[in-house]
Design a protein around this motif. Structure first.
Motif, short mmCIF file in Angstrom:
data_model
loop_
_atom_site.label_atom_id
_atom_site.label_comp_id
_atom_site.label_asym_id
_atom_site.label_seq_id
_atom_site.Cartn_x
_atom_site.Cartn_y
_atom_site.Cartn_z
N ALA A 144 0.83 -1.21 0.00
CA ALA A 144 0.00 0.00 0.00
C ALA A 144 0.86 1.25 0.00
O ALA A 144 0.59 2.20 -0.76
N GLU A 145 1.92 1.26 0.80
CA GLU A 145 2.78 2.44 0.86
C GLU A 145 3.53 2.64 -0.44
O GLU A 145 3.81 3.78 -0.83
N SER A 146 3.87 1.55 -1.13
CA SER A 146 4.53 1.69 -2.44
C SER A 146 3.60 2.31 -3.47
O SER A 146 4.06 2.88 -4.46
N LEU A 147 2.29 2.19 -3.24
CA LEU A 147 1.29 2.77 -4.14
C LEU A 147 0.84 4.15 -3.67
O LEU A 147 -0.06 4.74 -4.26
N GLY A 148 1.45 4.66 -2.61
CA GLY A 148 1.07 5.97 -2.09
C GLY A 148 -0.16 5.92 -1.22
O GLY A 148 -0.78 6.96 -0.97
N LEU A 149 -0.53 4.74 -0.72
CA LEU A 149 -1.71 4.57 0.13
C LEU A 149 -1.26 4.23 1.55
O LEU A 149 -0.07 4.11 1.84
N GLU A 150 -2.23 4.03 2.44
CA GLU A 150 -1.91 3.74 3.83
C GLU A 150 -2.65 2.50 4.28
O GLU A 150 -3.83 2.32 3.99
N ALA A 151 -1.93 1.62 5.00
CA ALA A 151 -2.55 0.38 5.47
C ALA A 151 -2.14 0.08 6.91
O ALA A 151 -1.95 -1.07 7.28
N LYS A 152 -2.01 1.11 7.72
CA LYS A 152 -1.66 0.90 9.12
C LYS A 152 -2.90 0.49 9.91
O LYS A 152 -4.01 0.67 9.48
N GLY A 153 -2.65 -0.03 11.12
CA GLY A 153 -3.74 -0.31 12.03
C GLY A 153 -4.26 -1.73 11.94
O GLY A 153 -3.80 -2.56 11.17
N GLY A 154 -5.24 -2.02 12.77
CA GLY A 154 -5.82 -3.35 12.84
C GLY A 154 -5.81 -3.88 14.26
O GLY A 154 -5.16 -3.32 15.15
#
Length: 248
Positions: A144-154
């Motif tokens: 996700a970060e390589s695509l400029g998005l965010e995937a933190k949390g859970g």
């Protein structure tokens, strides 16, 4: 051990990150006076974690529990040392994250050996299922970060996994098969975390704008095509000039 992400859903990193950073800050400043580097602390954490895996695999669960806790200390202090010495870098972050994955694999491998040696050998698959699902969670954030998005949390990120694993090792010494049930619970919560991250990234990607990197790449490609066309024009063979006929 450094967690693999943080936001409001992450219990330990979300609520206790600032107090912990404030507590270990002075220790980082003290370590700065030594010749140690953050990478040294990361390697020490790996060695202690490997020792914990051997202890757990041999059935010495309390020793393994103590070593897991000790392995967390260098991983906690390397960030404080990096901040105090102003040596934070992408290379250090990459190295620390890679070592964390290796340490996780060693610990779960030790548990798998413990299950195969003292319980039903088929239970050895359970720690590897936990490791595989946790790898999906980590991969989701990286991609996700390589695509400029965010995937933190859970619900169950790395910090929570380590704490729950310590609880499982402690309970296993008093209640038979407690660690087995703890790992089943971890597997369920990690799977939920993977679904949470997938949904989060999926929603972002639906409306995500074109990133600056993609814009720059398109501009570079257009500039390269223009330059190539200009070069072809300049290298064309000129038309043969007409030579006037001789007048006899």
């Amino acid at each position: 051990m450094a967690p693999d992400g943080a936001d409001g859903l992450m219990v330990f990193d979300g609520k206790f990150r600032k107090p912990v950073d404030a507590a270990v800050g002075p220790l980082g400043a003290a370590l700065r006076k030594t010749k140690l580097t953050p990478d040294h602390l990361t390697v020490v954490g790996l060695l202690v974690g490997a020792s914990a895996a051997v202890a757990v695999g041999s059935g010495r669960l309390i020793l393994g529990l103590v070593l897991v806790i000790l392995a967390a200390l260098p991983d906690l202090l390397d960030g404080a040392l990096a901040k105090a010495s102003e040596t934070s870098s992408q290379r250090g972050a990459f190295f620390d994250s890679t070592i964390d994955r290796v340490t996780d694999a060693l610990l779960l491998g030790g548990i798998a050996y413990y299950f195969a040696d003292t319980k039903d050998p088929r239970l050895a698959v359970l720690p590897y299922a936990v490791m595989a699902t946790a790898s999906v969670v980590s991969y989701q954030r990286a991609k996700a970060e390589s695509l400029g998005l965010e995937a933190k949390g859970g619900l169950m990120e790395r910090a929570e996994r380590i704490v729950v694993l310590c609880v499982g090792l402690l309970l296993e010494t008093f209640v038979d098969d407690a660690l087995v049930w703890i790992l089943w619970g971890m597997l369920l919560l990690i799977s939920i975390t993977a679904v949470q991250r997938f949904v989060k990234v999926w929603k972002q990607a639906e409306v995500a704008p074109v990133t600056q990197a993609r814009i720059d790449l398109r501009r570079e490609r257009r500039a390269s095509r223009r330059e190539a066309r200009t070069t072809r024009r300049r290298t064309r063979v000129p038309l043969r000039e007409r030579v006037p006929r001789r007048q006899d």
